[in-house]
Design an enzyme around this catalytic site. Structure first.
Site, PDB file in Angstrom:
ATOM      1  N   THR A 132       2.401   4.531   6.577  1.00 28.39           N
ATOM      2  CA  THR A 132       1.265   4.914   5.737  1.00 28.39           C
ATOM      3  C   THR A 132       0.391   3.702   5.419  1.00 28.39           C
ATOM      4  OG1 THR A 132       2.525   6.703   4.776  1.00 28.39           O
ATOM      5  CG2 THR A 132       0.710   5.856   3.461  1.00 28.39           C
TER       6      THR A 132
ATOM      7  N   LYS B   9     -10.898   4.104   7.424  1.00 29.16           N
ATOM      8  CA  LYS B   9     -11.180   5.527   7.580  1.00 29.16           C
ATOM      9  C   LYS B   9     -12.592   5.771   7.058  1.00 29.16           C
ATOM     10  CE  LYS B   9      -8.341   6.476   3.497  1.00 29.16           C
ATOM     11  NZ  LYS B   9      -7.172   5.587   3.383  1.00 29.16           N
TER      12      LYS B   9
ATOM     13  N   THR C 275      -0.594  -0.392  -1.309  1.00 28.51           N
ATOM     14  CA  THR C 275      -1.043   0.179  -0.031  1.00 28.51           C
ATOM     15  C   THR C 275      -2.474  -0.246   0.296  1.00 28.51           C
ATOM     16  OG1 THR C 275       0.305   2.105  -0.632  1.00 28.51           O
ATOM     17  CG2 THR C 275      -1.089   2.337   1.294  1.00 28.51           C
TER      18      THR C 275
ATOM     19  N   LYS D 182     -10.020  -4.789  -2.984  1.00 29.14           N
ATOM     20  CA  LYS D 182      -9.470  -4.742  -1.631  1.00 29.14           C
ATOM     21  C   LYS D 182     -10.085  -5.884  -0.836  1.00 29.14           C
ATOM     22  CE  LYS D 182     -10.929  -0.527  -0.527  1.00 29.14           C
ATOM     23  NZ  LYS D 182     -11.008   0.664   0.342  1.00 29.14           N
TER      24      LYS D 182
ATOM     25  N   ARG E  28       6.004  11.582  -3.286  1.00 26.08           N
ATOM     26  CA  ARG E  28       5.325  12.471  -2.346  1.00 26.08           C
ATOM     27  C   ARG E  28       6.369  13.120  -1.438  1.00 26.08           C
ATOM     28  NH1 ARG E  28       0.349  10.964  -3.632  1.00 26.08           N
ATOM     29  NH2 ARG E  28      -0.378   8.813  -3.445  1.00 26.08           N
TER      30      ARG E  28
ATOM     31  N   ASP F 136     -14.184  10.704  -1.218  1.00 28.93           N
ATOM     32  CA  ASP F 136     -13.563  10.120  -2.413  1.00 28.93           C
ATOM     33  C   ASP F 136     -14.401   8.985  -3.004  1.00 28.93           C
ATOM     34  OD1 ASP F 136     -13.090   8.160  -0.508  1.00 28.93           O
ATOM     35  OD2 ASP F 136     -11.171   7.583  -1.376  1.00 28.93           O
TER      36      ASP F 136
ATOM     37  N   ASP G   2     -14.581   5.724  -2.865  1.00 28.02           N
ATOM     38  CA  ASP G   2     -15.177   4.672  -2.040  1.00 28.02           C
ATOM     39  C   ASP G   2     -15.613   5.166  -0.668  1.00 28.02           C
ATOM     40  OD1 ASP G   2     -12.489   5.042  -1.369  1.00 28.02           O
ATOM     41  OD2 ASP G   2     -12.296   3.031  -0.557  1.00 28.02           O
TER      42      ASP G   2
ATOM     43  N   SER H 205     -10.383   3.378  -4.971  1.00 27.15           N
ATOM     44  CA  SER H 205     -10.455   4.541  -4.086  1.00 27.15           C
ATOM     45  C   SER H 205     -10.616   5.854  -4.846  1.00 27.15           C
ATOM     46  CB  SER H 205      -9.217   4.553  -3.191  1.00 27.15           C
ATOM     47  OG  SER H 205      -9.326   5.553  -2.221  1.00 27.15           O
ATOM     48  N   HIS H 206      -9.620   6.714  -4.752  1.00 24.31           N
ATOM     49  CA  HIS H 206      -9.701   8.061  -5.314  1.00 24.31           C
ATOM     50  C   HIS H 206      -9.186   8.119  -6.752  1.00 24.31           C
ATOM     51  CE1 HIS H 206      -6.033   7.081  -3.262  1.00 24.31           C
ATOM     52  NE2 HIS H 206      -5.403   7.858  -4.123  1.00 24.31           N
TER      53      HIS H 206
ATOM     54  N   ASP I 197     -14.061   6.684   1.903  1.00 27.80           N
ATOM     55  CA  ASP I 197     -13.289   6.665   3.148  1.00 27.80           C
ATOM     56  C   ASP I 197     -12.503   7.958   3.389  1.00 27.80           C
ATOM     57  OD1 ASP I 197     -11.480   6.088   1.161  1.00 27.80           O
ATOM     58  OD2 ASP I 197     -10.676   4.263   2.083  1.00 27.80           O
ATOM     59  N   ARG I 198     -12.301   8.755   2.354  1.00 27.35           N
ATOM     60  CA  ARG I 198     -11.578  10.021   2.562  1.00 27.35           C
ATOM     61  C   ARG I 198     -12.544  11.186   2.750  1.00 27.35           C
ATOM     62  NH1 ARG I 198      -6.311  10.330  -1.376  1.00 27.35           N
ATOM     63  NH2 ARG I 198      -5.405   8.384  -0.650  1.00 27.35           N
TER      64      ARG I 198
ATOM     65  N   GLU J  24      -2.595  12.079   6.818  1.00 27.30           N
ATOM     66  CA  GLU J  24      -2.588  13.388   6.147  1.00 27.30           C
ATOM     67  C   GLU J  24      -3.340  13.357   4.823  1.00 27.30           C
ATOM     68  OE1 GLU J  24      -0.867  13.268   3.129  1.00 27.30           O
ATOM     69  OE2 GLU J  24      -0.344  11.195   3.661  1.00 27.30           O
TER      70      GLU J  24
ATOM     71  N   ARG K  80      -4.532  -2.784  -7.313  1.00 24.90           N
ATOM     72  CA  ARG K  80      -5.067  -1.660  -8.068  1.00 24.90           C
ATOM     73  C   ARG K  80      -4.359  -1.589  -9.410  1.00 24.90           C
ATOM     74  NH1 ARG K  80      -5.557   3.915  -4.887  1.00 24.90           N
ATOM     75  NH2 ARG K  80      -6.638   2.508  -3.465  1.00 24.90           N
TER      76      ARG K  80
HETATM   77  C1  G1P Z   1      -2.232   6.870  -0.299  1.00 27.85           C
HETATM   78  C2  G1P Z   1      -2.124   7.725   0.933  1.00 27.85           C
HETATM   79  C3  G1P Z   1      -2.237   6.870   2.165  1.00 27.85           C
HETATM   80  C4  G1P Z   1      -3.536   6.082   2.137  1.00 27.85           C
HETATM   81  C5  G1P Z   1      -3.640   5.327   0.829  1.00 27.85           C
HETATM   82  C6  G1P Z   1      -5.004   4.675   0.678  1.00 27.85           C
HETATM   83  O1  G1P Z   1      -1.197   5.913  -0.325  1.00 27.85           O
HETATM   84  O2  G1P Z   1      -0.921   8.457   0.946  1.00 27.85           O
HETATM   85  O3  G1P Z   1      -2.182   7.680   3.310  1.00 27.85           O
HETATM   86  O4  G1P Z   1      -3.609   5.184   3.195  1.00 27.85           O
HETATM   87  O5  G1P Z   1      -3.465   6.201  -0.278  1.00 27.85           O
HETATM   88  O6  G1P Z   1      -6.040   5.605   0.697  1.00 27.85           O
HETATM   89  P1  G1P Z   1       0.153   6.123  -1.160  1.00 27.85           P
HETATM   90  O7  G1P Z   1      -0.254   6.397  -2.589  1.00 27.85           O
HETATM   91  O8  G1P Z   1       0.815   7.343  -0.581  1.00 27.85           O
HETATM   92  O9  G1P Z   1       0.920   4.872  -0.948  1.00 27.85           O
HETATM   93 ZN    ZN Z   2     -10.643   5.758  -0.637  1.00 31.08          ZN
END
Ligand code: G1P
Ligand code: ZN
Length: 552
Positions: free
Chosen positions: A353, A385, A27, A135, A505, A286, A288, A122-123, A290-291, A373, A31
């Site tokens: 997504t 974001k 996504t 990325k 999810r 988070d 990086d 990211s997170h 962006d959240r 979300e 990673r």
């Molecule tokens: C998750 C979030 C998605 C977001 C992505 C990157 O991806 O659900 O909305 O864009 O992280 O921050 P997922 O693990 O669901 O594919």
């Molecule tokens: Zn992030």
């Protein structure tokens, strides 16, 4: 400014015995665990494929930085040396390699770069036992589209060698100019340009007026990238009391924490705001940056609602005073924003997504705000974001409305009705079990239509597919939707960002009009749908988990 003497680099071709076959970006980029990235040549091969695929490398400018996690410094060094070998004319890199994702997006746009490489998972947790990520963003400052990441993946599978130069490590301690052969390296403060951008979007005097009054606030940087940004913006510039920024020093392992701003992982902050009365505003970002998570005194703002509230109140911010072109949300995000868009008479798009799907709509001027979300909100100011942008936007609304977050939410629902919403995540599920569950449910979809579910009936069921309105590309298989006849729905997706096993999810949504009960606990309001999907998809039985890992 410091200037170092030109180095005399030797360019080398490093031959590989076998290519890596597991470098498919998810996504948000590639990673993997830090351990996987530490395998000899692993990072280098991916970067080689990126440089072979990205347009304009020869003679181009690249933006480079990351969230400061373990591996950041080494990766910057490797990418600089490979960039020199591939003929980049300049790399703009942030001091200490600290650069948030939205700040990187801004720099790419502002400096006409060919793109950027952001080092972050990211997170996800960091450190030697955590995750690392790469990325790649394009010249519009946003995540590269699937056509690019697919091409990179194809390239990695047959790669036989990569090019790199030998050069001394460049100091990133202070801003300055350096060279590696004929490539310039400009080290800049990664915070300055971002602060300047925020000042153009919001009325800082008004926000400062609010914050300097009796307005205790707590911002949790989770020992990740936003610490220096939040300190500069909230404390130095807007006058929040010293100590308002918590966990503000970026650490390689995020202080052994999980830098995801939700009620589970940012529980210290959540506890302060939800179980005490010491603070009027709380927020976290988070890894990086962006959240974002927004909290008021005894009030949690669901991210889907956050997008709806920002949309409904957008004109309080100078940047959006003339109104919005349109809005967009990812498919699993609740329809709260749709209702606002309808009243405003603007378009509302539903995308798969992942932030990359907003890029074309933003570039084409079709939308101004967008969100997901998963604690992601943003606008046309960058192509990512933006956590701190959302924090400032909420502060701007509070500065204008002069009421609490709970009051803002109550007012919003009493006008638009409430979309009860929750996401249940089942993390680190054995991959076979997760795919088995998903495939079985997908196979059942056609037979579900017309069947009873949670005291209602199923009106439609499908696997979400998206046709981009701008470039007409089609993206299939984006999540199983079970749509009930009263507008409620359940969505089931497999995560594209996890690194251990699979993550399932489950997204639950149910609408109550403004005349209904607006003050229920979402888990109670959604209880029959939760048990409905658990039964239908055999979640407990197939995962062996009796409850989700994270409930939002
Ligand atoms: C998750 C979030 C998605 C977001 C992505 C990157 O991806 O659900 O909305 O864009 O992280 O921050 P997922 O693990 O669901 O594919
Ligand atoms: Zn992030």
């Amino acid at each position: 400014m410091t200037t170092s003497a030109p180095a005399e680099p030797t360019k080398r071709q490093v031959r590989l015995e076998t290519p890596f076959t597991d470098q498919k970006p998810g996504t948000s980029g590639l990673r993997k665990s830090s351990k996987q990235f530490e395998q000899p040549h692993y990072l280098e091969c991916f970067i080689e494929a990126v440089f072979q695929t990205l347009s304009g490398v020869e003679g181009g400018t690249l933006v480079l930085g990351g969230d400061g996690r373990y591996g950041n410094r080494r990766a910057i060094d490797v990418i600089l040396r490979m960039g020199a070998a591939h003929g980049l004319s300049k790399v703009i890199v942030s001091t200490n390699g600290i650069l948030s994702t939205p700040a990187a997006s801004n720099l790419i746009r502002k400096r006409d770069a060919i793109g950027g490489i952001i080092l972050s998972a990211s997170h996800n947790p960091g450190g030697p036992d955590g995750d690392f990520g790469v990325k790649v963003n394009g010249p519009n400052g946003g995540p590269t589209p699937a056509s690019f990441t697919d091409a990179v993946f194809e390239c990695t599978k047959t790669l036989e060698q990569y090019s790199i130069v030998d050069a001394d490590q460049i100091s990133l301690d202070t801003p300055g100019e350096h060279v590696i052969g004929s490539m310039k390296v400009e080290v800049i403060d990664g915070v300055d340009d971002f602060v300047e951008l925020m000042q153009q979007l919001f009325d800082f005097d008004r926000i400062s007026d609010l914050i300097r009054g009796d307005f205790p606030l707590a911002f949790d940087a989770m020992h990740a990238v936003t610490g220096p940004y939040a300190q500069r913006l909230l404390v130095d510039r807007l006058g929040a009391p010293k100590g308002s920024v918590r966990n503000g020093i970026p650490l390689e392992d995020f202080g052994a924490g999980h830098p995801d701003p939700n009620l589970t992982y940012a529980h210290e902050l959540a506890d302060l705001l939800l179980n005490g009365d010491g603070y009027r505003f709380g927020a976290a970002c988070d890894g990086d940056g962006d959240r974002n998570m927004i909290l008021g005194n005894r009030c949690f703002v669901n991210p889907s609602d956050s997008l709806a509230v920002l949309t409904a109140n957008a004109t309080v911010a100078p940047a959006y005073a003339d109104g919005l072109a349109g809005v967009a949300r990812s498919m699993p995000t609740s329809s709260a924003v749709d209702v606002v868009a309808r009243e405003l008479g603007i378009a509302c798009f539903e995308t798969p997504t992942g932030w990359k799907f907003f890029g074309n709509l933003l570039d084409a001027g079709q939308i101004t705000l967008c969100g997901e979300e998963s604690f992601g909100t943003g606008s046309n100011h960058v192509r990512e974001k933006d956590g701190l942008w959302a924090v400032l936007f909420w502060l701007q609304i509070m500065a204008e409305r002069r009421c609490s977050i709970a009051e803002i939410m109550a007012k919003h629902w009493s006008h638009f009705g409430r979309h009860y919403y929750s996401r249940h995540d089942y993390e680190a599920v054995a991959s076979d079990a997760a795919h088995g569950l998903y495939d079985r449910l997908e196979g059942m979809l056609p037979s579900l239509v017309g069947q009873p579910f949670a005291g209602r009936s199923i009106g439609a069921a499908d696997n979400f597919s998206y046709t981009d309105p701008i470039d007409h590309s089609v993206t299939k298989g984006q999540g199983l939707r079970i749509l009930l006849n009263d507008g409620s729905r359940v969505v089931v997706r497999l995560s594209g960002t996890g690194t251990q096993g699979a993550t399932i999810r489950v997204y639950l949504e149910s609408y109550v009009p403004s005349s209904g009960d607006l003050n229920q606990d979402p888990q109670i309001a959604l209880a029959d749908m939760i048990s409905g999907i658990n039964g239908l998809a055999e979640i407990q039985k197939r995962t062996g988990m009796d409850r989700p890992t994270v409930i939002t």
